[in-house]
Write a protein that holds these residues in place. Structure first.
Motif, PDB file in Angstrom:
ATOM      1  N   UNK A 103     -16.884 -27.171 -51.214  1.00  0.00           N
ATOM      2  CA  UNK A 103     -17.969 -28.070 -51.608  1.00  0.00           C
ATOM      3  C   UNK A 103     -19.103 -28.144 -50.604  1.00  0.00           C
ATOM      4  N   UNK A 104     -19.199 -27.156 -49.734  1.00  0.00           N
ATOM      5  CA  UNK A 104     -20.322 -27.133 -48.812  1.00  0.00           C
ATOM      6  C   UNK A 104     -20.264 -28.175 -47.718  1.00  0.00           C
ATOM      7  N   UNK A 105     -19.093 -28.641 -47.410  1.00  0.00           N
ATOM      8  CA  UNK A 105     -18.956 -29.672 -46.377  1.00  0.00           C
ATOM      9  C   UNK A 105     -19.149 -29.080 -44.988  1.00  0.00           C
ATOM     10  N   UNK A 106     -19.435 -29.942 -44.055  1.00  0.00           N
ATOM     11  CA  UNK A 106     -19.577 -29.541 -42.659  1.00  0.00           C
ATOM     12  C   UNK A 106     -18.233 -29.083 -42.100  1.00  0.00           C
ATOM     13  N   UNK A 107     -18.286 -28.195 -41.108  1.00  0.00           N
ATOM     14  CA  UNK A 107     -17.054 -27.757 -40.471  1.00  0.00           C
ATOM     15  C   UNK A 107     -16.324 -28.944 -39.860  1.00  0.00           C
ATOM     16  N   UNK A 108     -17.040 -29.992 -39.531  1.00  0.00           N
ATOM     17  CA  UNK A 108     -16.415 -31.166 -38.921  1.00  0.00           C
ATOM     18  C   UNK A 108     -15.461 -31.878 -39.873  1.00  0.00           C
ATOM     19  N   UNK A 109     -15.602 -31.628 -41.169  1.00  0.00           N
ATOM     20  CA  UNK A 109     -14.753 -32.291 -42.153  1.00  0.00           C
ATOM     21  C   UNK A 109     -13.474 -31.517 -42.456  1.00  0.00           C
ATOM     22  N   UNK A 110     -13.364 -30.297 -41.915  1.00  0.00           N
ATOM     23  CA  UNK A 110     -12.224 -29.435 -42.223  1.00  0.00           C
ATOM     24  C   UNK A 110     -11.014 -29.868 -41.403  1.00  0.00           C
ATOM     25  N   UNK A 111      -9.855 -29.931 -42.060  1.00  0.00           N
ATOM     26  CA  UNK A 111      -8.668 -30.485 -41.402  1.00  0.00           C
ATOM     27  C   UNK A 111      -7.929 -29.466 -40.538  1.00  0.00           C
ATOM     28  N   UNK A 112      -7.733 -28.251 -41.044  1.00  0.00           N
ATOM     29  CA  UNK A 112      -6.890 -27.284 -40.337  1.00  0.00           C
ATOM     30  C   UNK A 112      -7.688 -26.052 -39.929  1.00  0.00           C
ATOM     31  N   UNK A 113      -7.470 -25.617 -38.673  1.00  0.00           N
ATOM     32  CA  UNK A 113      -8.193 -24.484 -38.104  1.00  0.00           C
ATOM     33  C   UNK A 113      -7.252 -23.495 -37.441  1.00  0.00           C
ATOM     34  N   UNK A 114      -7.655 -22.214 -37.503  1.00  0.00           N
ATOM     35  CA  UNK A 114      -6.998 -21.196 -36.704  1.00  0.00           C
ATOM     36  C   UNK A 114      -7.691 -21.063 -35.360  1.00  0.00           C
ATOM     37  N   UNK A 115      -7.203 -20.125 -34.547  1.00  0.00           N
ATOM     38  CA  UNK A 115      -7.671 -20.029 -33.174  1.00  0.00           C
ATOM     39  C   UNK A 115      -8.906 -19.147 -33.008  1.00  0.00           C
ATOM     40  N   UNK A 116      -9.294 -18.390 -34.005  1.00  0.00           N
ATOM     41  CA  UNK A 116     -10.475 -17.554 -33.922  1.00  0.00           C
ATOM     42  C   UNK A 116     -10.175 -16.131 -33.519  1.00  0.00           C
ATOM     43  N   UNK A 117     -10.974 -15.218 -34.037  1.00  0.00           N
ATOM     44  CA  UNK A 117     -10.875 -13.807 -33.672  1.00  0.00           C
ATOM     45  C   UNK A 117     -12.294 -13.265 -33.518  1.00  0.00           C
ATOM     46  N   UNK A 118     -12.513 -12.505 -32.455  1.00  0.00           N
ATOM     47  CA  UNK A 118     -13.854 -12.041 -32.112  1.00  0.00           C
ATOM     48  C   UNK A 118     -14.236 -10.810 -32.937  1.00  0.00           C
ATOM     49  N   UNK A 119     -15.440 -10.870 -33.497  1.00  0.00           N
ATOM     50  CA  UNK A 119     -16.031  -9.718 -34.184  1.00  0.00           C
ATOM     51  C   UNK A 119     -17.332  -9.375 -33.473  1.00  0.00           C
ATOM     52  N   UNK A 120     -17.464  -8.133 -33.041  1.00  0.00           N
ATOM     53  CA  UNK A 120     -18.662  -7.682 -32.357  1.00  0.00           C
ATOM     54  C   UNK A 120     -19.209  -6.456 -33.072  1.00  0.00           C
ATOM     55  N   UNK A 121     -20.468  -6.540 -33.457  1.00  0.00           N
ATOM     56  CA  UNK A 121     -21.115  -5.435 -34.162  1.00  0.00           C
ATOM     57  C   UNK A 121     -22.270  -4.945 -33.306  1.00  0.00           C
ATOM     58  N   UNK A 122     -22.222  -3.700 -32.921  1.00  0.00           N
ATOM     59  CA  UNK A 122     -23.264  -3.130 -32.069  1.00  0.00           C
ATOM     60  C   UNK A 122     -24.223  -2.279 -32.893  1.00  0.00           C
ATOM     61  N   UNK A 123     -25.457  -2.250 -32.421  1.00  0.00           N
ATOM     62  CA  UNK A 123     -26.489  -1.495 -33.152  1.00  0.00           C
ATOM     63  C   UNK A 123     -26.551  -0.051 -32.687  1.00  0.00           C
TER      64      UNK A 123
END
Length: 123
Positions: A103-123
């Motif tokens: 519903x387009x809510x802010x990330x602040x309203x999300x209850x559960x999160x993972x730890x993150x994974x880095x994506x790097x795109x080089x030109x």
């Protein structure tokens, strides 16, 4: 509750990556799932979400047509297939679980999160 994201890496412009997020401690079929990303110095932003049955899949305008979100409830896993990657896609990608993702809510309203994974795109 644990959301374990993986699949990030470094690619060149135009390349592809597939992110995975394995969920434990939740019945995945009870939740919408999604992905956010955060680049250095920027606000965390919505990327894509998917309803519990896959019937609704909103995307950010910046990734529409290039990224595809999917889920396998039997495997407790949600995926983000990223094609035609651009340098501006460089960020830490986080998976999330909450029905507000649809519903387009802010990330602040999300209850559960993972730890993150880095994506790097080089030109």
């Amino acid at each position: 509750v644990q959301l374990q994201a993986s699949g990030g890496g470094s690619v060149q412009t135009g390349g592809s990556l597939r992110l995975s997020c394995v969920v434990s401690g939740l019945s995945l079929s009870d939740y919408a799932m999604g992905w956010f990303r955060q680049a250095p110095g920027k606000e965390r932003e919505f990327v894509a979400a998917i309803s519990w049955n896959g019937g609704s899949t909103p995307y950010a305008d910046s990734v529409t047509g290039r990224f595809t979100i999917s889920r396998d409830n039997a495997k407790n896993t949600v995926y983000l297939q990223m094609n035609s990657l651009k340098p501006e896609d460089t960020a830490v990608y986080y998976c999330a679980a909450d029905d507000v993702l649809l519903y387009g809510s802010s990330w602040r309203d999300v209850e559960y999160w993972g730890q993150g994974t880095q994506v790097t795109v080089s030109s």
